[in-house]
Design a protein around this motif. Sequence first.
Motif, PDB file in Angstrom:
ATOM      1  N   ALA A 157       1.477  -9.914 -10.323  1.00  0.00           N
ATOM      2  CA  ALA A 157       0.727  -9.966 -11.637  1.00  0.00           C
ATOM      3  C   ALA A 157       1.800  -9.992 -12.811  1.00  0.00           C
ATOM      4  O   ALA A 157       2.901  -9.780 -12.907  1.00  0.00           O
ATOM      5  CB  ALA A 157      -0.176  -8.730 -11.743  1.00  0.00           C
ATOM      6  N   PRO A 158       1.268 -10.651 -13.934  1.00  0.00           N
ATOM      7  CA  PRO A 158       2.228 -10.309 -15.202  1.00  0.00           C
ATOM      8  C   PRO A 158       2.219  -9.060 -15.635  1.00  0.00           C
ATOM      9  O   PRO A 158       1.235  -8.321 -15.758  1.00  0.00           O
ATOM     10  CB  PRO A 158       1.413 -11.402 -16.210  1.00  0.00           C
ATOM     11  CG  PRO A 158       0.154 -11.348 -15.627  1.00  0.00           C
ATOM     12  CD  PRO A 158      -0.154 -11.007 -14.403  1.00  0.00           C
ATOM     13  N   VAL A 159       3.603  -8.691 -15.895  1.00  0.00           N
ATOM     14  CA  VAL A 159       3.863  -7.351 -16.361  1.00  0.00           C
ATOM     15  C   VAL A 159       4.758  -7.408 -17.673  1.00  0.00           C
ATOM     16  O   VAL A 159       5.508  -8.146 -17.756  1.00  0.00           O
ATOM     17  CB  VAL A 159       4.698  -6.555 -15.272  1.00  0.00           C
ATOM     18  CG1 VAL A 159       5.126  -5.152 -15.603  1.00  0.00           C
ATOM     19  CG2 VAL A 159       4.019  -6.490 -14.083  1.00  0.00           C
ATOM     20  N   THR A 160       4.178  -6.642 -18.684  1.00  0.00           N
ATOM     21  CA  THR A 160       4.787  -6.409 -19.927  1.00  0.00           C
ATOM     22  C   THR A 160       5.604  -5.305 -19.997  1.00  0.00           C
ATOM     23  O   THR A 160       5.465  -4.129 -19.635  1.00  0.00           O
ATOM     24  CB  THR A 160       3.711  -6.235 -21.023  1.00  0.00           C
ATOM     25  OG1 THR A 160       3.185  -7.427 -20.946  1.00  0.00           O
ATOM     26  CG2 THR A 160       4.211  -6.325 -22.242  1.00  0.00           C
ATOM     27  N   TYR A 161       6.947  -5.474 -20.723  1.00  0.00           N
ATOM     28  CA  TYR A 161       7.799  -4.532 -20.706  1.00  0.00           C
ATOM     29  C   TYR A 161       8.133  -4.335 -22.145  1.00  0.00           C
ATOM     30  O   TYR A 161       7.888  -5.326 -23.121  1.00  0.00           O
ATOM     31  CB  TYR A 161       9.168  -5.138 -20.068  1.00  0.00           C
ATOM     32  CG  TYR A 161       9.094  -5.403 -18.687  1.00  0.00           C
ATOM     33  CD1 TYR A 161       9.707  -4.073 -17.788  1.00  0.00           C
ATOM     34  CD2 TYR A 161       8.506  -6.160 -18.106  1.00  0.00           C
ATOM     35  CE1 TYR A 161       9.657  -4.160 -16.456  1.00  0.00           C
ATOM     36  CE2 TYR A 161       8.564  -6.165 -16.867  1.00  0.00           C
ATOM     37  CZ  TYR A 161       9.123  -5.273 -15.966  1.00  0.00           C
ATOM     38  OH  TYR A 161       8.809  -5.282 -14.484  1.00  0.00           O
ATOM     39  N   HIS A 162       8.442  -2.982 -22.690  1.00  0.00           N
ATOM     40  CA  HIS A 162       8.501  -2.808 -24.148  1.00  0.00           C
ATOM     41  C   HIS A 162       9.876  -2.328 -24.583  1.00  0.00           C
ATOM     42  O   HIS A 162      10.387  -1.610 -23.825  1.00  0.00           O
ATOM     43  CB  HIS A 162       7.460  -1.558 -24.408  1.00  0.00           C
ATOM     44  CG  HIS A 162       6.255  -1.778 -23.907  1.00  0.00           C
ATOM     45  ND1 HIS A 162       5.086  -2.378 -24.815  1.00  0.00           N
ATOM     46  CD2 HIS A 162       5.527  -1.528 -22.826  1.00  0.00           C
ATOM     47  CE1 HIS A 162       4.117  -2.560 -24.200  1.00  0.00           C
ATOM     48  NE2 HIS A 162       4.201  -2.064 -22.767  1.00  0.00           N
ATOM     49  N   PHE A 163      10.223  -3.207 -25.651  1.00  0.00           N
ATOM     50  CA  PHE A 163      11.558  -2.697 -26.361  1.00  0.00           C
ATOM     51  C   PHE A 163      11.504  -2.360 -27.753  1.00  0.00           C
ATOM     52  O   PHE A 163      10.738  -2.727 -28.306  1.00  0.00           O
ATOM     53  CB  PHE A 163      12.292  -3.801 -26.108  1.00  0.00           C
ATOM     54  CG  PHE A 163      13.150  -4.497 -24.621  1.00  0.00           C
ATOM     55  CD1 PHE A 163      14.289  -4.004 -24.497  1.00  0.00           C
ATOM     56  CD2 PHE A 163      12.103  -5.210 -24.066  1.00  0.00           C
ATOM     57  CE1 PHE A 163      14.748  -4.654 -22.994  1.00  0.00           C
ATOM     58  CE2 PHE A 163      12.555  -5.561 -22.653  1.00  0.00           C
ATOM     59  CZ  PHE A 163      14.016  -5.332 -22.363  1.00  0.00           C
ATOM     60  N   THR A 164      12.325  -1.311 -28.163  1.00  0.00           N
ATOM     61  CA  THR A 164      12.478  -1.210 -29.490  1.00  0.00           C
ATOM     62  C   THR A 164      13.778  -1.218 -29.813  1.00  0.00           C
ATOM     63  O   THR A 164      14.764  -0.646 -29.252  1.00  0.00           O
ATOM     64  CB  THR A 164      11.810   0.215 -29.967  1.00  0.00           C
ATOM     65  OG1 THR A 164      11.607   0.492 -31.347  1.00  0.00           O
ATOM     66  CG2 THR A 164      12.394   1.561 -29.415  1.00  0.00           C
ATOM     67  N   VAL A 165      13.973  -1.938 -31.273  1.00  0.00           N
ATOM     68  CA  VAL A 165      15.341  -2.043 -31.544  1.00  0.00           C
ATOM     69  C   VAL A 165      15.760  -1.654 -32.932  1.00  0.00           C
ATOM     70  O   VAL A 165      15.191  -1.681 -33.708  1.00  0.00           O
ATOM     71  CB  VAL A 165      15.652  -3.753 -31.614  1.00  0.00           C
ATOM     72  CG1 VAL A 165      16.859  -4.086 -32.071  1.00  0.00           C
ATOM     73  CG2 VAL A 165      15.231  -4.443 -30.402  1.00  0.00           C
ATOM     74  N   GLY A 166      16.721  -1.082 -32.860  1.00  0.00           N
ATOM     75  CA  GLY A 166      17.237  -0.236 -34.232  1.00  0.00           C
ATOM     76  C   GLY A 166      16.877   1.119 -34.011  1.00  0.00           C
ATOM     77  O   GLY A 166      16.374   1.882 -33.380  1.00  0.00           O
TER      78      GLY A 166
END
Length: 214
Positions: A205-214
């Motif tokens: 399945a497509p899987v989404t990963y979450h990043f926050t920068v700064g």
Amino acid sequence: MSATLTRAILFSGAVAATIGLAAAPAQAVPVTLSEGHVDVVDIAYEGGTLELGLHDETGTTPVERDPAEVTLHVRPEAETTVPGIAAYSFLGSPGDPVWILPQTQNTDLLYAGWAAHEVPAGAFRNDSVQLKLTAVSGPADVSVYDVSQGTPTKRFDSGDGLPDTVTVPAGTHHHTNWAFEAEGDYTLTFQATGELINGTTVNSAPVTYHFTVG
């Protein structure tokens, strides 16, 4: 209604409520990771299914996590500038700011990669699977690249169109550079695919990963 009957009804209701509470599924606690070793995309093949997860080794005990419950924090210390070398132009113009999680470990930052330790040898043609970056959402472009002897090789780059695909050998893991061209919140969507020895193609399945920068 008698007092005895009333107490019986109340007791029955209390038991039912208790059973209902006990049966309720536990809620996962959201986690933010900002330093240490993490296989952002952890590929597994189990029970005839390809799956993507996140393997967290930032603590003393490795943990398999649901990517939906994890935010990967690219700290301000990751900020650098685009080199004045033509081979790095995919990151922007020379001198532009860029936030990079490096392929060599920096203890102040995430040491990020992907892994296929849970893909057994002999299951897939060429003993490997394909990992695709299918979508990126965020304030700017994202690039994932290796550097060898000073020369970068792009693996994924949202700036020149997606999907992009890399080959991941079974049983391996790989660390690389993750570059973000602006501060803010990003989502990266990955999917794995492979051809089994019998010729059948399987997809995660497509899987989404979450990043926050700064």
